[in-house]
Each structure stands twice: as structure tokens, then as C-alpha cells.
Design a protein around this motif. Structure first.
Motif, PDB file in Angstrom:
ATOM      1  N   GLY A 121     -39.709  14.025  16.151  1.00  0.00           N
ATOM      2  CA  GLY A 121     -38.975  14.155  14.616  1.00  0.00           C
ATOM      3  C   GLY A 121     -37.580  13.361  14.561  1.00  0.00           C
ATOM      4  O   GLY A 121     -37.371  12.643  13.551  1.00  0.00           O
ATOM      5  N   LEU A 122     -36.698  13.605  15.359  1.00  0.00           N
ATOM      6  CA  LEU A 122     -35.298  13.044  15.444  1.00  0.00           C
ATOM      7  C   LEU A 122     -35.376  11.598  15.506  1.00  0.00           C
ATOM      8  O   LEU A 122     -34.438  11.024  15.040  1.00  0.00           O
ATOM      9  CB  LEU A 122     -34.483  13.801  16.509  1.00  0.00           C
ATOM     10  N   THR A 123     -36.216  11.245  16.088  1.00  0.00           N
ATOM     11  CA  THR A 123     -36.317   9.808  16.229  1.00  0.00           C
ATOM     12  C   THR A 123     -36.730   8.957  14.790  1.00  0.00           C
ATOM     13  O   THR A 123     -36.378   7.827  14.744  1.00  0.00           O
ATOM     14  CB  THR A 123     -37.142   9.222  17.273  1.00  0.00           C
ATOM     15  N   LYS A 124     -36.853   9.830  13.868  1.00  0.00           N
ATOM     16  CA  LYS A 124     -37.347   9.205  12.339  1.00  0.00           C
ATOM     17  C   LYS A 124     -36.004   9.020  11.708  1.00  0.00           C
ATOM     18  O   LYS A 124     -35.884   8.552  10.406  1.00  0.00           O
ATOM     19  CB  LYS A 124     -38.098  10.098  11.709  1.00  0.00           C
ATOM     20  N   PHE A 125     -34.656   9.722  12.069  1.00  0.00           N
ATOM     21  CA  PHE A 125     -33.671   9.886  11.369  1.00  0.00           C
ATOM     22  C   PHE A 125     -32.419   8.967  12.012  1.00  0.00           C
ATOM     23  O   PHE A 125     -32.433   8.904  13.279  1.00  0.00           O
ATOM     24  CB  PHE A 125     -33.131  11.064  11.148  1.00  0.00           C
ATOM     25  N   ASN A 126     -31.488   8.355  11.429  1.00  0.00           N
ATOM     26  CA  ASN A 126     -30.557   7.746  12.010  1.00  0.00           C
ATOM     27  C   ASN A 126     -29.310   8.793  11.726  1.00  0.00           C
ATOM     28  O   ASN A 126     -29.431   9.887  11.093  1.00  0.00           O
ATOM     29  CB  ASN A 126     -29.920   6.478  10.929  1.00  0.00           C
ATOM     30  N   GLU A 127     -28.204   8.479  12.461  1.00  0.00           N
ATOM     31  CA  GLU A 127     -26.783   9.276  12.456  1.00  0.00           C
ATOM     32  C   GLU A 127     -26.478   9.432  11.014  1.00  0.00           C
ATOM     33  O   GLU A 127     -26.533   8.497  10.269  1.00  0.00           O
ATOM     34  CB  GLU A 127     -25.768   8.533  13.200  1.00  0.00           C
ATOM     35  N   GLY A 128     -26.379  10.770  10.536  1.00  0.00           N
ATOM     36  CA  GLY A 128     -26.027  10.978   9.126  1.00  0.00           C
ATOM     37  C   GLY A 128     -27.162  11.289   8.343  1.00  0.00           C
ATOM     38  O   GLY A 128     -26.921  11.599   7.345  1.00  0.00           O
ATOM     39  N   VAL A 159     -25.900  14.793  13.088  1.00  0.00           N
ATOM     40  CA  VAL A 159     -24.521  14.624  13.021  1.00  0.00           C
ATOM     41  C   VAL A 159     -24.155  13.423  13.772  1.00  0.00           C
ATOM     42  O   VAL A 159     -23.365  12.482  13.144  1.00  0.00           O
ATOM     43  CB  VAL A 159     -23.739  16.081  13.094  1.00  0.00           C
ATOM     44  N   TYR A 160     -24.436  13.333  15.120  1.00  0.00           N
ATOM     45  CA  TYR A 160     -23.535  12.355  15.793  1.00  0.00           C
ATOM     46  C   TYR A 160     -24.894  12.058  16.762  1.00  0.00           C
ATOM     47  O   TYR A 160     -25.727  12.910  17.117  1.00  0.00           O
ATOM     48  CB  TYR A 160     -22.702  12.857  16.563  1.00  0.00           C
ATOM     49  N   VAL A 161     -25.036  10.681  17.268  1.00  0.00           N
ATOM     50  CA  VAL A 161     -26.259  10.298  18.174  1.00  0.00           C
ATOM     51  C   VAL A 161     -25.286   9.474  19.474  1.00  0.00           C
ATOM     52  O   VAL A 161     -24.489   8.574  19.184  1.00  0.00           O
ATOM     53  CB  VAL A 161     -27.170   9.309  17.687  1.00  0.00           C
ATOM     54  N   ASN A 162     -25.300  10.251  20.434  1.00  0.00           N
ATOM     55  CA  ASN A 162     -24.915   9.482  21.848  1.00  0.00           C
ATOM     56  C   ASN A 162     -23.471   9.162  21.714  1.00  0.00           C
ATOM     57  O   ASN A 162     -23.089   8.261  22.294  1.00  0.00           O
ATOM     58  CB  ASN A 162     -25.506   8.129  21.999  1.00  0.00           C
ATOM     59  N   TYR A 163     -22.660  10.132  21.460  1.00  0.00           N
ATOM     60  CA  TYR A 163     -21.206   9.988  21.480  1.00  0.00           C
ATOM     61  C   TYR A 163     -20.360   9.094  20.684  1.00  0.00           C
ATOM     62  O   TYR A 163     -19.156   8.977  20.844  1.00  0.00           O
ATOM     63  CB  TYR A 163     -20.879  10.221  22.863  1.00  0.00           C
ATOM     64  N   LYS A 164     -20.998   8.065  20.339  1.00  0.00           N
ATOM     65  CA  LYS A 164     -20.215   6.960  19.867  1.00  0.00           C
ATOM     66  C   LYS A 164     -19.034   7.248  18.633  1.00  0.00           C
ATOM     67  O   LYS A 164     -17.854   6.925  18.830  1.00  0.00           O
ATOM     68  CB  LYS A 164     -20.955   5.658  19.536  1.00  0.00           C
ATOM     69  N   THR A 165     -19.914   7.744  17.872  1.00  0.00           N
ATOM     70  CA  THR A 165     -18.899   8.250  16.641  1.00  0.00           C
ATOM     71  C   THR A 165     -17.892   9.252  16.984  1.00  0.00           C
ATOM     72  O   THR A 165     -16.903   9.153  16.402  1.00  0.00           O
ATOM     73  CB  THR A 165     -19.878   8.715  15.401  1.00  0.00           C
ATOM     74  N   GLU A 166     -18.645  10.159  17.706  1.00  0.00           N
ATOM     75  CA  GLU A 166     -17.434  11.457  18.164  1.00  0.00           C
ATOM     76  C   GLU A 166     -16.229  10.533  19.140  1.00  0.00           C
ATOM     77  O   GLU A 166     -15.224  10.935  18.840  1.00  0.00           O
ATOM     78  CB  GLU A 166     -18.165  12.313  19.123  1.00  0.00           C
ATOM     79  N   ASN A 167     -16.905   9.666  20.056  1.00  0.00           N
ATOM     80  CA  ASN A 167     -15.817   9.230  20.721  1.00  0.00           C
ATOM     81  C   ASN A 167     -14.695   8.452  20.202  1.00  0.00           C
ATOM     82  O   ASN A 167     -13.613   8.465  20.414  1.00  0.00           O
ATOM     83  CB  ASN A 167     -16.478   8.146  21.988  1.00  0.00           C
ATOM     84  N   ASP A 168     -15.202   7.589  18.900  1.00  0.00           N
ATOM     85  CA  ASP A 168     -14.304   6.665  18.449  1.00  0.00           C
ATOM     86  C   ASP A 168     -13.339   7.494  17.592  1.00  0.00           C
ATOM     87  O   ASP A 168     -12.189   7.230  17.521  1.00  0.00           O
ATOM     88  CB  ASP A 168     -15.084   6.025  17.360  1.00  0.00           C
ATOM     89  N   ILE A 169     -13.797   8.767  16.952  1.00  0.00           N
ATOM     90  CA  ILE A 169     -12.969   9.875  16.411  1.00  0.00           C
ATOM     91  C   ILE A 169     -11.888  10.307  17.173  1.00  0.00           C
ATOM     92  O   ILE A 169     -10.852  10.321  17.131  1.00  0.00           O
ATOM     93  CB  ILE A 169     -13.634  10.806  15.731  1.00  0.00           C
ATOM     94  N   GLU A 170     -12.355  10.711  18.459  1.00  0.00           N
ATOM     95  CA  GLU A 170     -11.459  11.383  19.448  1.00  0.00           C
ATOM     96  C   GLU A 170     -10.242  10.324  19.975  1.00  0.00           C
ATOM     97  O   GLU A 170      -9.201  10.445  20.072  1.00  0.00           O
ATOM     98  CB  GLU A 170     -12.467  11.484  20.800  1.00  0.00           C
TER      99      GLU A 170
END
Length: 277
Positions: free
Chosen positions: A107-114, A148-159
Motif C-alpha cells: 500500500g505504501l508504494t502507492k503514495f509519494n512522500e507527503g 512523512v519521509y522516504v529514504n532519509y533524503k528530505t530529513e537529511n537535507d533538513i539536518e
């Protein structure tokens, strides 16, 4: 938060350890899901596996696409009668798809981050004909989810951006998501991504904890045998140059732990390009 749905391995245990013949709830579950959809006026899609999903918001970021992908999800799990059996915190729960029940992973593969919506999961994609904690055997389970996030990319960029702000640093960002700072340009040539180089470095996390360090004379290595952040980042420096590389996880060690480096870590390197060999 019990995260009852997370461990797919638990399903194997329940199925293999049970002495009862498994019951096929497929038809019964599908009728129950369709009745719930009709009663609640939902616009749901059905997959070939029997999963139903509702997309309220598609989301605009990355989508998880394979079982090694990691997601952070805010969720609430409940039955068709509305009884809640599990719920995440407001910040969400993080996990890798291979460790969740099949219906949740698909099911999660049907959604994008956000993205946000619902998953309506029949028993054969969840806990089957076995009771699991407070989930009765053969249950249809529903999840309201927000990716909320996928594979740390957004989280890492914020960090990384927060680290730069906290330390009053200005960095260049590349298309890949790498950040670099040149403190001293150096007077020699730039290496290529296949060159062998000698680099003196200190590697640490954004909290300042050092995880690796070369000798003063540096370490000799081939740029085609290092993490992607180094392979891309070192050629921005001339021989004799100094600076920093701020490497997000997808250009470092990804979602998995690597020795003393936790999965998803931002890595910072103070570097000096000693020589191109």
C-alpha cells in the motif's frame, strides 16, 4: 505505541507454529471491505492482491518502490467497526518495507512522500487466520496513513541545512544532494572520479561525534571505490585544497547500519586533498 503491524516475521511464526488448518477469509473480507467503502462513500482502488487503497493526497516527493526502502509514516490502525488497535505518535514511525505486513508494504508504494490516505487490508495480506495480540483471526484492518519521509533524503537535507545554520557555514549544493565547502582552493589539478588520491580527513556526525579519521599524512584510495559522496565531492577540490563534504545517507551508506555508522546518517568530512597519485 505497539506497532503491532510491523514485524512480518511474526506472521511466519504464527502460520508455521499454528496446529489449526488455516481458514480462507478472502471472500468474507472482500465483502466486508466493499460494504465499508460503500457505507463511508470512499473512492477506493483494488489491486490484484486484494488490497484496497484510497489516495486523499498523492504527495509530491519520492515514492518507496522496493522492500529495501525505508519510510516514516504517521498512522492509525482500526477495524471496520472503528475500534482502534494501534496508533503512531504525531511524529510517525520509521521502518523498512521488508519488515512490515504485505498489505502495508504494498500500500505504501502507492503514495509519494507527503501523501496521505487509507489502506484497507484483508487478512491474507496481514495476520491471516491467526490471532495477533488484540487483532482477531481473519480481521480486515484499516490504516489512515500519512507518508512523512522516504529514504532519509528530505530529513537529511533538513539536518544538513540546520547544521550549516547552527555553525554559520555557507555551502554549495549539487543536484545529487551533496553539500561541499571549499576553505582553501589548492594550487594543483582537480582529480577525476577514477583517480587515486591521498586525502587527510576526519569524519563525524552532525552532533560532532567522530566515527573515522586518517593519519596526518592521509589515506590513499581510489575514487571509484569510495562512497558516492566522496566520488563526486573530492573532484571539486584542487590538489592541496581543504574543506568539507556534507554527505546525505543516499550518497553514503543508505538505510543500513555500517559498522559504527547508523543507517540514514548524514556524514561530514573535513578533508585535505594531499595529492593526486
Amino acid at each position: 505505541m505497539r506497532r503491532l503491524f510491523l514485524l512480518a516475521t511474526a506472521i511466519v511464526c504464527f502460520l508455521s507454529c499454528s496446529t489449526d488448518e488455516p481458514v480462507d477469509y478472502t471472500v468474507q473480507n472482500d465483502e466486508e471491505i466493499q460494504a465499508y467503502i460503500l457505507e463511508n462513500n470512499l473512492n477506493a482502488e483494488k489491486t490484484t492482491s486484494g488490497l484496497y487503497y484510497v489516495i486523499d493526497e498523492q504527495g509530491g516527493g519520492e515514492a518507496p518502490v522496493n522492500l529495501n526502502d525505508r519510510v516514516k509514516v504517521v498512522y492509525k490502525g482500526y477495524f471496520t467497526n472503528g475500534t482502534v488497535f494501534d496508533e503512531s505518535t504525531a511524529e510517525g514511525a520509521s521502518f523498512i518495507l521488508q519488515y512490515v505486513i504485505p498489505g502495508f508494504a504494498e500500500g505504501l508504494t502507492k503514495f509519494n512522500e507527503g501523501g496521505s490516505g487509507k489502506l484497507l487490508i484483508p487478512a491474507h495480506l496481514a495476520y491471516g487466520s491467526n490471532k495477533h495480540n488484540n487483532i482477531p483471526a481473519g480481521s480486515v484492518i484499516i490504516f489512515d496513513i500519512e507518508v512523512v519521509y522516504v529514504n532519509y533524503k528530505t530529513e537529511n537535507d533538513i539536518e544538513i541545512q540546520q547544521y550549516l545554520t547552527d555553525n554559520n557555514l555557507e555551502a554549495q549544493k549539487t543536484e545529487s544532494g551533496l553539500y561541499y565547502i571549499i576553505d582553501e582552493t589548492g594550487t594543483g589539478e582537480n582529480p577525476t572520479s577514477t583517480d587515486q588520491v591521498t586525502v587527510a580527513y576526519t569524519g563525524y556526525f552532525t552532533n560532532g561525534e567522530v566515527f573515522d579519521e586518517s593519519t596526518v599524512s592521509g589515506a590513499t584510495l581510489s575514487l571509484n571505490q569510495v562512497i558516492s559522496g566522496w566520488k563526486e565531492g573530492i573532484p571539486y577540490f584542487n590538489e592541496g585544497g581543504k574543506g568539507k563534504l556534507l554527505v546525505p545517507a543516499h550518497l553514503g551508506y543508505g538505510n543500513s547500519n555500517y559498522y559504527t555508522i547508523p543507517g540514514g546518517s548524514v556524514l561530514i568530512f573535513d578533508i585535505e586533498l594531499k595529492s593526486i597519485n
